[in-house]
Design a protein around this motif. Structure first.
Motif, short mmCIF file in Angstrom:
data_model
loop_
_atom_site.label_atom_id
_atom_site.label_comp_id
_atom_site.label_asym_id
_atom_site.label_seq_id
_atom_site.Cartn_x
_atom_site.Cartn_y
_atom_site.Cartn_z
N VAL A 1 -4.54 3.45 -2.44
CA VAL A 1 -4.21 3.58 -0.99
C VAL A 1 -5.20 2.19 0.06
O VAL A 1 -6.27 2.80 -0.24
CB VAL A 1 -4.46 4.79 -0.62
CG1 VAL A 1 -3.99 4.91 1.20
CG2 VAL A 1 -2.86 5.39 -1.72
N SER A 2 -4.91 1.78 0.74
CA SER A 2 -5.38 0.79 1.76
C SER A 2 -6.01 1.19 3.07
O SER A 2 -4.56 1.19 3.76
CB SER A 2 -5.33 -0.63 1.42
OG SER A 2 -6.38 -1.29 2.81
N LYS A 3 -6.16 1.45 4.28
CA LYS A 3 -6.36 2.23 5.17
C LYS A 3 -7.22 1.94 5.61
O LYS A 3 -8.08 1.23 6.06
CB LYS A 3 -6.79 3.85 5.63
CG LYS A 3 -5.94 4.72 4.49
CD LYS A 3 -6.47 6.22 4.05
CE LYS A 3 -5.52 7.23 3.66
NZ LYS A 3 -6.01 8.30 3.68
N ASP B 1 -2.93 1.71 10.18
CA ASP B 1 -2.00 1.09 8.88
C ASP B 1 -2.51 2.12 7.68
O ASP B 1 -3.52 1.95 7.24
CB ASP B 1 -2.30 -0.29 8.80
CG ASP B 1 -1.23 -0.59 7.54
OD1 ASP B 1 0.06 -0.18 7.39
OD2 ASP B 1 -1.55 -1.26 7.12
N SER B 2 -1.48 2.33 6.69
CA SER B 2 -1.70 2.66 4.91
C SER B 2 -0.78 2.47 4.34
O SER B 2 0.49 2.07 4.54
CB SER B 2 -1.07 3.96 5.55
OG SER B 2 -1.84 4.98 4.20
N ARG B 3 -1.69 1.74 3.05
CA ARG B 3 -0.42 0.71 2.27
C ARG B 3 -1.21 0.59 0.56
O ARG B 3 -2.70 0.88 0.75
CB ARG B 3 0.37 -0.77 2.23
CG ARG B 3 -1.32 -1.32 2.73
CD ARG B 3 -0.55 -2.59 2.56
NE ARG B 3 -1.03 -3.10 5.01
CZ ARG B 3 -1.61 -4.46 5.03
NH1 ARG B 3 -0.71 -5.37 4.08
NH2 ARG B 3 -1.51 -4.24 6.39
N VAL B 4 -0.19 0.71 0.05
CA VAL B 4 -0.40 0.49 -1.28
C VAL B 4 -1.24 -0.75 -1.48
O VAL B 4 -0.03 -1.61 -1.53
CB VAL B 4 0.21 1.60 -2.53
CG1 VAL B 4 0.19 1.50 -3.96
CG2 VAL B 4 0.64 2.78 -2.06
N GLU B 5 -2.00 -1.08 -1.97
CA GLU B 5 -2.36 -2.74 -2.34
C GLU B 5 -3.00 -1.93 -3.90
O GLU B 5 -3.74 -1.94 -4.70
CB GLU B 5 -3.95 -2.62 -1.67
CG GLU B 5 -2.91 -3.78 -0.44
CD GLU B 5 -4.53 -4.21 0.68
OE1 GLU B 5 -5.24 -4.24 -0.34
OE2 GLU B 5 -4.20 -4.07 1.95
#
Length: 168
Positions: free
Chosen positions: A85-87, A97-101
């Motif tokens: 998880v990248s925040k 923003d929060s996404r899985v990279e």
């Protein structure tokens, strides 16, 4: 006269099973050999000496290193396959923003490890025949080189040469 030698000898710490367990536990936790020895209150040299003289400790030490390696590989694979998880936050600390990279480099390394078509260069598996060392030219598979050598040796036998210079 002082008895400093007696005092020095008496201040040594006995590297017993409890301390050996502590070294192994620390090594499995973070993988750093010197730090593991220091955490147990012994020197890295003391650990090395006991690895040579205590096969049971050497086995537990190897298992601890393997445990750490497995932990690192697992973390890398999870990062590559499942992502992390990248925040992103704004200047006030609010989540934007929060996404899985996924880690593409780690994924590529794993692909190269498990699938030979993704490798940069072939892995050469060489077996020494007759106790010598076999060196194959680069770009040629060892089995092809062995076959070519066998054919060359057959030609020498047919022509009556064994590879030595003779006066004729």
């Amino acid at each position: 006269q002082s008895n400093w030698r007696v005092k020095m000898q008496g201040s040594r710490i006995k590297f017993d099973d409890d301390l050996k367990d502590k070294v192994c536990k620390e090594l499995a936790r973070h993988g750093m050999k010197v730090t593991a020895a220091t955490a147990a209150g012994v020197t890295p040299d003391c650990v090395r000496k006991h690895l040579d003289i205590d096969p049971d400790f050497a086995k537990r030490y190897a298992i601890a290193i393997g445990t750490y390696h497995d932990k690192i590989l697992k973390a890398g694979m999870e990062c590559a396959l499942e992502g992390a998880v990248s925040k992103r936050f704004d200047k006030d600390g609010k989540l934007i923003d929060s996404r899985v990279e996924q880690s593409i480099p780690i994924l590529m390394m794993e692909m190269k490890r498990v699938e030979k078509d993704y490798r940069d260069k072939p892995i050469v598996d060489v077996t020494a025949l007759g106790g010598g060392v076999l060196l194959a030219p680069s770009g040629q598979a060892p089995i092809d080189w062995v076959k070519a050598q066998a054919e060359t040796n057959e030609m020498k036998e047919v022509n009556g040469r064994d590879g030595e210079d003779t006066d004729g």
